[in-house]
Design a protein around this motif. Structure first.
Motif, PDB file in Angstrom:
ATOM      1  N   SER A 215       0.865  -1.170   0.000  1.00 17.25           N
ATOM      2  CA  SER A 215       0.000   0.000   0.000  1.00 17.25           C
ATOM      3  C   SER A 215       0.898   1.215   0.000  1.00 17.25           C
ATOM      4  CB  SER A 215      -0.901  -0.007   1.242  1.00 17.25           C
ATOM      5  OG  SER A 215      -1.671   1.178   1.306  1.00 17.25           O
ATOM      6  N   GLY A 216       1.064   1.830  -1.159  1.00 19.17           N
ATOM      7  CA  GLY A 216       2.004   2.931  -1.286  1.00 19.17           C
ATOM      8  C   GLY A 216       3.402   2.422  -1.572  1.00 19.17           C
ATOM      9  N   ALA A 233       2.557   1.219   3.878  1.00 19.88           N
ATOM     10  CA  ALA A 233       1.443   1.580   4.745  1.00 19.88           C
ATOM     11  C   ALA A 233       0.694   0.372   5.285  1.00 19.88           C
ATOM     12  CB  ALA A 233       0.478   2.494   3.991  1.00 19.88           C
ATOM     13  N   SER A 234       0.876  -0.802   4.674  1.00 24.64           N
ATOM     14  CA  SER A 234       0.139  -1.985   5.128  1.00 24.64           C
ATOM     15  C   SER A 234       0.937  -2.874   6.072  1.00 24.64           C
ATOM     16  CB  SER A 234      -0.324  -2.816   3.928  1.00 24.64           C
ATOM     17  OG  SER A 234       0.797  -3.347   3.223  1.00 24.64           O
ATOM     18  N   SER A 254      -4.829   0.719   8.714  1.00 22.31           N
ATOM     19  CA  SER A 254      -5.518   1.871   9.273  1.00 22.31           C
ATOM     20  C   SER A 254      -5.182   2.030  10.757  1.00 22.31           C
ATOM     21  CB  SER A 254      -7.022   1.706   9.089  1.00 22.31           C
ATOM     22  OG  SER A 254      -7.701   2.822   9.606  1.00 22.31           O
ATOM     23  N   PRO A 255      -4.881   3.277  11.196  1.00 29.15           N
ATOM     24  CA  PRO A 255      -5.054   4.552  10.502  1.00 29.15           C
ATOM     25  C   PRO A 255      -3.819   5.020   9.718  1.00 29.15           C
ATOM     26  CG  PRO A 255      -4.484   4.994  12.765  1.00 29.15           C
ATOM     27  CD  PRO A 255      -4.522   3.495  12.618  1.00 29.15           C
ATOM     28  N   VAL A 256      -2.794   4.163   9.536  1.00 26.63           N
ATOM     29  CA  VAL A 256      -1.614   4.564   8.786  1.00 26.63           C
ATOM     30  C   VAL A 256      -1.964   4.639   7.302  1.00 26.63           C
ATOM     31  CG1 VAL A 256       0.723   3.947   8.097  1.00 26.63           C
ATOM     32  CG2 VAL A 256      -0.026   3.561  10.450  1.00 26.63           C
ATOM     33  N   SER A 257      -1.739   5.803   6.699  1.00 22.40           N
ATOM     34  CA  SER A 257      -2.037   5.968   5.279  1.00 22.40           C
ATOM     35  C   SER A 257      -0.785   5.940   4.420  1.00 22.40           C
ATOM     36  CB  SER A 257      -2.795   7.270   5.041  1.00 22.40           C
ATOM     37  OG  SER A 257      -2.036   8.397   5.482  1.00 22.40           O
ATOM     38  N   SER A 258       0.386   6.243   4.996  1.00 22.49           N
ATOM     39  CA  SER A 258       1.639   6.149   4.243  1.00 22.49           C
ATOM     40  C   SER A 258       2.802   6.163   5.218  1.00 22.49           C
ATOM     41  CB  SER A 258       1.787   7.298   3.235  1.00 22.49           C
ATOM     42  OG  SER A 258       1.887   8.546   3.901  1.00 22.49           O
ATOM     43  N   GLU A 275       2.236   8.790   8.167  1.00 21.33           N
ATOM     44  CA  GLU A 275       1.086   9.689   8.060  1.00 21.33           C
ATOM     45  C   GLU A 275      -0.153   8.883   8.363  1.00 21.33           C
ATOM     46  OE1 GLU A 275      -1.220  12.454   4.725  1.00 21.33           O
ATOM     47  OE2 GLU A 275       0.854  11.822   4.398  1.00 21.33           O
ATOM     48  N   VAL A 276      -1.023   9.455   9.187  1.00 21.09           N
ATOM     49  CA  VAL A 276      -2.256   8.757   9.552  1.00 21.09           C
ATOM     50  C   VAL A 276      -3.449   9.462   8.921  1.00 21.09           C
ATOM     51  CG1 VAL A 276      -1.325   7.830  11.696  1.00 21.09           C
ATOM     52  CG2 VAL A 276      -2.472  10.049  11.698  1.00 21.09           C
ATOM     53  N   ALA A 277      -4.448   8.670   8.590  1.00 22.62           N
ATOM     54  CA  ALA A 277      -5.636   9.213   7.934  1.00 22.62           C
ATOM     55  C   ALA A 277      -6.478  10.000   8.927  1.00 22.62           C
ATOM     56  CB  ALA A 277      -6.434   8.079   7.333  1.00 22.62           C
TER      57      ALA A 277
END
Length: 277
Positions: A215-216, A233-234, A254-258, A275-277
């Motif tokens: 993811s990313g 991110a995953s 989640s909540p990590v987006s990158s 970075e968190v969503a």
């Protein structure tokens, strides 16, 4: 020179900057010692003690002493620069660099052809990844093209032996339904997304390559055993440096987006900024 400014003391009867102590033999000066805003200059590295004395409007005098550490400007100047060197049509982009044995390894992608100083690299179409190694004087040691249509190289890390770990996007599928980085590595099945590969630092030969569904982007950091941490991110994974096999995996999600950066600290602790969503 360092600019010193305290706007909160404007309006006082008098302001005075003085040097209480400095490295032996250092010549120091203030551009405006009687003003709130001044530039302090010293000719030697090291710590100086500066004092700011103010006289308020009712005759009270107050002083504040604080340290100022100076470092030589040459500490921040590169010993060499590699300028924009590339040929042919299409874009040539450096995505990441890492230190290697006093030199630098650079990775990125190019559109049609490029020459970094040791011969022309020709794309297989749609953009290909490249890796180039420079010595401490900026001379290219080797450069190689990897992959087929749409393959890029986004991140690089170098282990204690000087070998490189590279990650990127496999892009489009070609060569009969496989993604082949070339250079000796086994092809990667289609639809795999991202990849991680290990390259011989002396020759550029591919030692191993594997699919890294992510993811990313996949960020890399070597540890003390010359294994590599691969983080997206995953998940965060430790990959065996010799084979690429997963040693351990820690899910993120989640909540990590990158993942913005990854490093290995004391006792091989994994450090990340995310970075968190």
């Amino acid at each position: 020179a360092a600019t010193l400014d305290d706007p909160g003391i404007d309006g006082f009867n008098s302001v005075q900057w003085t040097v209480q102590s400095a490295p032996a033999g250092a010549t120091t000066s203030f551009s405006a010692p009687g003003q709130a805003s001044t530039a302090f200059t010293t000719a030697l590295e090291g710590e100086s003690q500066l004092t700011l004395t103010v006289d308020d409007q009712v005759g009270g005098v107050q002083s504040l002493t604080f340290p100022m550490t100076a470092v030589a400007c040459s500490d921040f100047e590169p010993e060499w620069l590699v300028g924009t060197v590339g040929g042919g049509l299409g874009s040539d982009t450096v995505r990441d660099v890492a230190a290697r044995n006093g030199g630098v390894v650079a990775v990125g992608d190019f559109g049609q052809s490029m020459d970094l100083g040791d011969g022309v690299l020709s794309s297989q179409g749609g953009g290909n990844a490249f890796v180039a190694v420079y010595d401490g004087q900026g001379a290219v040691q080797w450069s190689r093209r990897y992959g087929q249509v749409g393959v890029d190289a986004k991140h690089v890390a170098v282990d204690g032996n000087g070998d490189g770990f590279v990650s990127g996007d496999l892009g489009g599928v070609s060569n009969g339904g496989i993604n082949d980085l070339g250079g000796g590595c086994a092809p990667i099945p289609p639809g795999s997304g991202d990849y991680v590969a290990k390259l011989d630092g002396t020759t550029g030969q591919c030692i191993w390559a594997l699919a890294a569904p992510a993811s990313g982007e996949v960020l890399l950091a070597p540890d003390s055993a010359n294994d590599v941490i691969a983080a997206d991110a995953s998940q965060v994974r430790k990959l065996d440096g010799a084979t690429g096999a997963a040693v351990w995996t820690q899910p993120l999600g989640s909540p990590v987006s990158s993942v913005r950066s990854v490093a290995v600290g004391a006792a091989d602790a994994v450090l990340m900024s995310v970075e968190v969503a």
